[in-house]
Design a protein around this motif. Structure first.
Motif, PDB file in Angstrom:
ATOM      1  N   LYS A  99     128.013  29.019 -73.860  1.00  0.00           N
ATOM      2  CA  LYS A  99     126.731  29.299 -74.506  1.00  0.00           C
ATOM      3  C   LYS A  99     126.217  30.687 -74.130  1.00  0.00           C
ATOM      4  O   LYS A  99     125.678  31.407 -74.968  1.00  0.00           O
ATOM      5  CB  LYS A  99     125.707  28.236 -74.097  1.00  0.00           C
ATOM      6  CG  LYS A  99     126.015  26.848 -74.632  1.00  0.00           C
ATOM      7  CD  LYS A  99     126.053  26.831 -76.152  1.00  0.00           C
ATOM      8  CE  LYS A  99     126.331  25.444 -76.679  1.00  0.00           C
ATOM      9  NZ  LYS A  99     126.443  25.441 -78.176  1.00  0.00           N
ATOM     10  N   GLU A 102     128.186  33.185 -76.132  1.00  0.00           N
ATOM     11  CA  GLU A 102     127.752  33.192 -77.535  1.00  0.00           C
ATOM     12  C   GLU A 102     126.486  34.019 -77.712  1.00  0.00           C
ATOM     13  O   GLU A 102     126.330  34.725 -78.712  1.00  0.00           O
ATOM     14  CB  GLU A 102     127.494  31.755 -77.994  1.00  0.00           C
ATOM     15  CG  GLU A 102     128.741  30.915 -78.172  1.00  0.00           C
ATOM     16  CD  GLU A 102     128.426  29.468 -78.517  1.00  0.00           C
ATOM     17  OE1 GLU A 102     129.372  28.695 -78.759  1.00  0.00           O
ATOM     18  OE2 GLU A 102     127.226  29.122 -78.532  1.00  0.00           O
ATOM     19  N   SER A 113     126.050  34.931 -86.063  1.00  0.00           N
ATOM     20  CA  SER A 113     126.254  33.856 -85.097  1.00  0.00           C
ATOM     21  C   SER A 113     127.669  33.928 -84.545  1.00  0.00           C
ATOM     22  O   SER A 113     128.554  34.572 -85.124  1.00  0.00           O
ATOM     23  CB  SER A 113     126.018  32.483 -85.748  1.00  0.00           C
ATOM     24  OG  SER A 113     126.998  32.232 -86.738  1.00  0.00           O
ATOM     25  N   SER A 115     130.383  31.066 -82.450  1.00  0.00           N
ATOM     26  CA  SER A 115     130.602  29.717 -81.921  1.00  0.00           C
ATOM     27  C   SER A 115     131.896  29.727 -81.114  1.00  0.00           C
ATOM     28  O   SER A 115     132.941  30.143 -81.614  1.00  0.00           O
ATOM     29  CB  SER A 115     130.692  28.704 -83.064  1.00  0.00           C
ATOM     30  OG  SER A 115     131.025  27.425 -82.573  1.00  0.00           O
ATOM     31  N   GLN A 117     134.532  27.445 -78.811  1.00  0.00           N
ATOM     32  CA  GLN A 117     135.001  26.113 -78.449  1.00  0.00           C
ATOM     33  C   GLN A 117     136.211  26.245 -77.529  1.00  0.00           C
ATOM     34  O   GLN A 117     137.064  27.109 -77.735  1.00  0.00           O
ATOM     35  CB  GLN A 117     135.398  25.308 -79.696  1.00  0.00           C
ATOM     36  CG  GLN A 117     134.278  25.138 -80.716  1.00  0.00           C
ATOM     37  CD  GLN A 117     133.170  24.253 -80.209  1.00  0.00           C
ATOM     38  OE1 GLN A 117     133.408  23.349 -79.405  1.00  0.00           O
ATOM     39  NE2 GLN A 117     131.943  24.505 -80.669  1.00  0.00           N
ATOM     40  N   ASP A 126     134.630  31.565 -83.412  1.00  0.00           N
ATOM     41  CA  ASP A 126     134.372  31.718 -84.842  1.00  0.00           C
ATOM     42  C   ASP A 126     133.068  32.493 -85.009  1.00  0.00           C
ATOM     43  O   ASP A 126     132.017  32.073 -84.516  1.00  0.00           O
ATOM     44  CB  ASP A 126     134.264  30.353 -85.518  1.00  0.00           C
ATOM     45  CG  ASP A 126     134.112  30.481 -87.021  1.00  0.00           C
ATOM     46  OD1 ASP A 126     134.778  31.341 -87.609  1.00  0.00           O
ATOM     47  OD2 ASP A 126     133.311  29.731 -87.613  1.00  0.00           O
TER      48      ASP A 126
END
Length: 290
Positions: A99, A102, A113, A115, A117, A126
């Motif tokens: 987080k 990001e 944005s 993301s 994972q 992404d």
């Protein structure tokens, strides 16, 4: 001295020097076992934390159009090389701050944005790029304009080809690389002029409102193609799209009002079988249609 020597002697248990007392080994083995177990636990924990078994080895970046995915990977690798709480490796799957990373990426790249994972030893990143340039067609030339309204530079050949293909000025090529943002607004001035870097073509307000208007059109199911200007000193544009009609738009007025007026006219005045030649939403609540 005699008194203290006597007291010291009394505190010692007497024993026969010819038959020394043997220590009971049962008293020591729990301590030995505890030390061995603790040593093994510390070694195993250090191996898991600092060994390669649970470290992040690969970074995969998807979603880029104009940005270089390697630049994003390098920035993430800088975060992986950091320490958590001064001693814990951030490259560990347990400790990596997804987080936080990001939130950091948009500070270095124009992103809407990001993301992140974790999949085993791989980080899958992404991203969605933010529009940070618009294209300007002037005659046969294409220029890239910053959000400030200034010319950044002339488009590279691949960028120019992509812009011309997008507006239908050249035949579409499936093999053409995606070198421009898919939602990048494309402006065209009817009077072709030679532009150079730092030319102030539009104000920052006009560029911001054009981007906002483009987003609003797409939300309505309309895909804008070009914003055509008869005179770049004026904020008026004729918007061509995938629809048969033109949209006349003022880039200094309230964009939300213009979008609302346009939507109302399309929903209440026309049907799929009856469409206008143009809709003029430049004058607030007064709309002109032909």
């Amino acid at each position: 001295m005699r008194f203290f020597e006597a007291k010291s002697y009394e505190l010692h248990e007497t024993s026969n020097p010819l038959f020394p007392r043997k220590e009971n080994p049962r008293r020591r083995w729990p301590w030995v076992v505890a030390v061995v177990v603790m040593t093994l636990a510390i070694t195993a924990g250090a191996g898991l934390v600092y060994g390669p078994y649970l470290s992040i080895e690969t970074i995969e970046v998807t979603g880029t159009v104009t940005l270089n995915p390697e630049d994003i990977s390098n920035k993430i690798q800088e975060q992986l090389d950091l320490k958590r709480l001064l001693i814990l490796p951030n490259s560990h799957r347990w400790f990596f701050d997804a987080k936080g990373t990001e939130a950091i990426l948009p500070q270095f790249f124009p992103l809407k944005s990001a993301s992140i994972q974790k999949h085993g030893s791989t980080l899958r990143v992404d991203v969605i790029e933010d529009i940070f340039m618009v294209a300007l067609r002037s005659g046969d030339n294409v220029y890239l304009i910053a959000p400030t309204g200034k010319v950044i530079r002339a488009a590279e050949p691949a960028e120019q080809a992509a812009v011309l293909e997008k507006v239908g000025a050249t035949a579409l090529s499936e093999s053409a690389p995606a070198v421009i943002h898919q939602d990048m607004p494309i402006l065209r001035e009817k009077n072709a002029l030679a532009r150079s870097s730092d030319d102030q073509v539009f104000t920052d307000t006009i560029i911001k409102n054009i981007i906002q208007f483009s987003d609003g059109l797409r939300a309505m199911g309309i895909s804008p193609v070009e914003y055509v200007s008869d005179d770049t000193s004026l904020p008026w544009f004729a918007v061509t799209s995938d629809q048969a009609y033109l949209i006349l738009f003022d880039a200094t007025q309230n964009v939300e009002t213009e979008l609302t007026v346009l939507k109302t006219v399309l929903e209440e005045r026309f049907t799929a079988d009856e469409l206008p030649s143009y809709i003029d939403v430049r004058f607030g609540n007064r709309v002109y249609v032909r």
